[in-house]
Design an enzyme around this catalytic site. Sequence first.
Site, PDB file in Angstrom:
ATOM      1  NE  ARG A 233      -3.845  -2.340   1.950  1.00 45.95           N
ATOM      2  CZ  ARG A 233      -3.566  -3.518   2.515  1.00 45.95           C
ATOM      3  NH1 ARG A 233      -2.540  -3.615   3.345  1.00 45.95           N
ATOM      4  NH2 ARG A 233      -4.305  -4.570   2.271  1.00 45.95           N
TER       5      ARG A 233
ATOM      6  CB  THR B  90       0.020  -5.972   2.621  1.00 48.81           C
ATOM      7  OG1 THR B  90      -0.868  -5.876   3.742  1.00 48.81           O
ATOM      8  CG2 THR B  90       0.251  -7.439   2.289  1.00 48.81           C
TER       9      THR B  90
ATOM     10  CD  GLU C 138      -7.600 -13.399   8.028  1.00 49.29           C
ATOM     11  OE1 GLU C 138      -8.591 -13.001   8.666  1.00 49.29           O
ATOM     12  OE2 GLU C 138      -6.614 -12.680   7.786  1.00 49.29           O
TER      13      GLU C 138
ATOM     14  CG  ASP D 200     -12.201 -10.939   8.646  1.00 47.54           C
ATOM     15  OD1 ASP D 200     -11.228 -10.576   9.334  1.00 47.54           O
ATOM     16  OD2 ASP D 200     -12.203 -10.866   7.407  1.00 47.54           O
TER      17      ASP D 200
ATOM     18  CE  LYS E 228     -12.425  -6.716   6.567  1.00 48.13           C
ATOM     19  NZ  LYS E 228     -12.027  -8.144   6.672  1.00 48.13           N
TER      20      LYS E 228
ATOM     21  CG  ASN F 107     -11.495  -4.782   2.840  1.00 51.09           C
ATOM     22  OD1 ASN F 107     -10.280  -4.729   2.974  1.00 51.09           O
ATOM     23  ND2 ASN F 107     -12.180  -5.890   3.092  1.00 51.09           N
TER      24      ASN F 107
ATOM     25  CB  CYS G 212      -7.660 -24.993  -4.786  1.00 53.15           C
ATOM     26  SG  CYS G 212      -6.926 -26.600  -4.444  1.00 53.15           S
TER      27      CYS G 212
ATOM     28  CB  CYS H 176      -5.349 -18.725  -5.047  1.00 51.68           C
ATOM     29  SG  CYS H 176      -4.419 -18.011  -3.692  1.00 51.68           S
ATOM     30  CG  HIS H 177      -6.367 -21.819  -8.538  1.00 48.46           C
ATOM     31  ND1 HIS H 177      -5.744 -21.525  -9.727  1.00 48.46           N
ATOM     32  CD2 HIS H 177      -5.386 -22.242  -7.708  1.00 48.46           C
ATOM     33  CE1 HIS H 177      -4.447 -21.770  -9.631  1.00 48.46           C
ATOM     34  NE2 HIS H 177      -4.203 -22.206  -8.406  1.00 48.46           N
TER      35      HIS H 177
END
Length: 726
Positions: A154, A199, A217, A339, A366, A426, A646, A649-650
């Site tokens: 960021r 990040t 997480e 969360d 949030k 967010n 998976c 991401c996928h």
Amino acid sequence: MDQKTIPVNRVLLSGLLLLTVACSSDHQEEPIAQSPATPAASATAVTGERIEAADETPGEWLTHGRTYGEQRFSPLASINDGNIEDLGLAWYAELPTDRGIETTPLMADGKLFATASWGHVLAYDAKTGEELWHFDPEVPKDYGVRACCDVVNRGAALWGDNVYAASLDGRLHALDRDTGEVVWQVDTRINTTDAYTVTGAPRIVNGKVVIGNGGAEMSVRGYVTAYDAVTGEQAWRFFTVPGNPADGFEDETQKRIAETWTGEWWENGKGGGTAWDSFAFDPELNLLYIGVGNGASWNQKIRSPEGGDNLFISSIVAVDADTGEYAWHYQTTPGDHWDYTATQHMILAELPIEGEERKVLMQAPKNGFFYVVDRATGELLSADKYMPVTWATHVDMETGRPVEAPGMRDGSADTVVSPGPSGAHNWHPMTYSPDTGLVYIPAKSSSAIYADNFHTLERDAVWHINFDPGLMVGIPDEVPASARAAIGKQALAAELIAWDPIKGEAVWTKPRGYYSGSGLLSTHGNLLFQGDLAGAFSAFAADSGDELWSYPVQGGVMASPITYTIDDEQYVAVAQGWGGETGLPFGSVSGPQNMINISRLLVFKLGASEELPEVPVAEQILEADGIELASSEFVESGRGLFNLYCAVCHGGNAISAGLIPDLRYRIKDVEPAWQAIVMEGGLAANGMPAWKEYLTADEADLIKEYVKHEAVLGAKRGERRLVRAE
């Protein structure tokens, strides 16, 4: 790697992306000097006094939110609501990575500084766009498996004659502002076994570089560290959640907050509470404000089985900027179960509250409530819903605590909760305009199911370190069909809200398409700038919300714009590049899934007429001829494993949003090498780690059968997608 550090439901980062691998660095407790000792600061050195006097030199953008108060408002008005139609592209620069771009650029002394994913740092001539230098932190691409929400960055910080930025693998770098050479680097991680990432953008206060981290997480303990800006030596560290009592508490604050936890939280997720984004600073009070994230696991029944507030998760915490000592806190979501991080952008301002001028801190976290807090004491002044909220009816102003609605922690698969884990707002920064007295929020509607999902798998030790067990949420297509209408694409709808923080109500709102518009910039020219995921960068009238100008930028925009002046000309700069926590898992409901992702830095000024080059694209048709399917029993077993390992991401239902390869289109090509890729790490250099310690070969085959099944279904639907042409 220790088994308990592997992220289960936020993993499989890069799949088949063609990325180059770089060398990793060993964990270092002490800073490493990599160039001669820092010389005396120059006449153009960035100092606290210079940042505090930002309004006297409004043509610069010296810190993340322009001022310590993070208002993201510029007094510049050469570009205004009367001439905005003449705004054109002055120059652009291609960024070196094609993953999510979330940077806020900085501008000082004619140089523009930006970061890209993984922690790349670049410097440009702010007038011409000439690249001056580029620093690549050389993060190993398979380290991305530790990042819950993409490999984003960021931004940077300026101090003295250096630029400071952190890389995904936790290293904080001080770089020479003129050359990009490393002055020093330090590893901010407390160990190399837990899945720590960075990040966020550093902040520098009183000569100390402040940085937090991510990883809640992935089962980590959150903390914030301050380093001496000149030497890199650690000045102080503040832990946001308590550690194992058997190891002794670091201070009295840790001992006190441990009383708000139950069970063995240091084992069941290690607490979480990472401070991965938002900070603000009041020089007069000498208080640094920390936005603290969610607990680990998300499910409080696992994390802290007998309840408790679980301080300081989901809290705003004020500490002494020189020592890191606790001053006060306000917890937005006690005992967070959903969360609901409080890492969202915080803004400092002075507001008339009931006839008295108050120094306030404002946040729209949030959980869907907009908070106004006295920033000297932490006293709650107001809390009002700014988006649909079902988890709580209201906030009790006498106690300062939310009044939870019945059944919200029951763990029923029939209970839809709003907001969902992506939140009502967010990370995308909001802005406050002193001209209008309004806070502008890049908000969105969202909801989810939080169902207790206790598994009896042998890998329970891995399973519990994440937000599970206790979650059937995060990927809309993976919740029960009866609830999909409530949390599908239409629920991930962005809004731009002009919020009156005194009255506690919206003055105007504008729909902004899918998921969330970008971060925001407001100016004295009655302008409000924001990008969107459909590929437009737009300007609105700050007082009315009317759209005044829009420019097609060919790709999604998430990052926050800035404005600056060179030679008495005003410029507006914004970085583009889609990704982040929605760019990976939400493929099946993603609005821009057929948009070619482009990462650029774009700079505009009045009268400019530069044009973006055409991006050659090709259409791919999903073909499944020749794919042999296994029995439905095998497919369903594979579905569960795919969703566990998976999908984040996928993509849900194996439909990629585009940043990570869509396995359905590749399955025929990669099937012969499937075991080598999934189990042995054949594409680890591209970011796809080996899973042989966490999957059996038979389980890997089950996942493959599920992907084949989804490929056939997609082919029957006639699916096709756009890709960048070779």
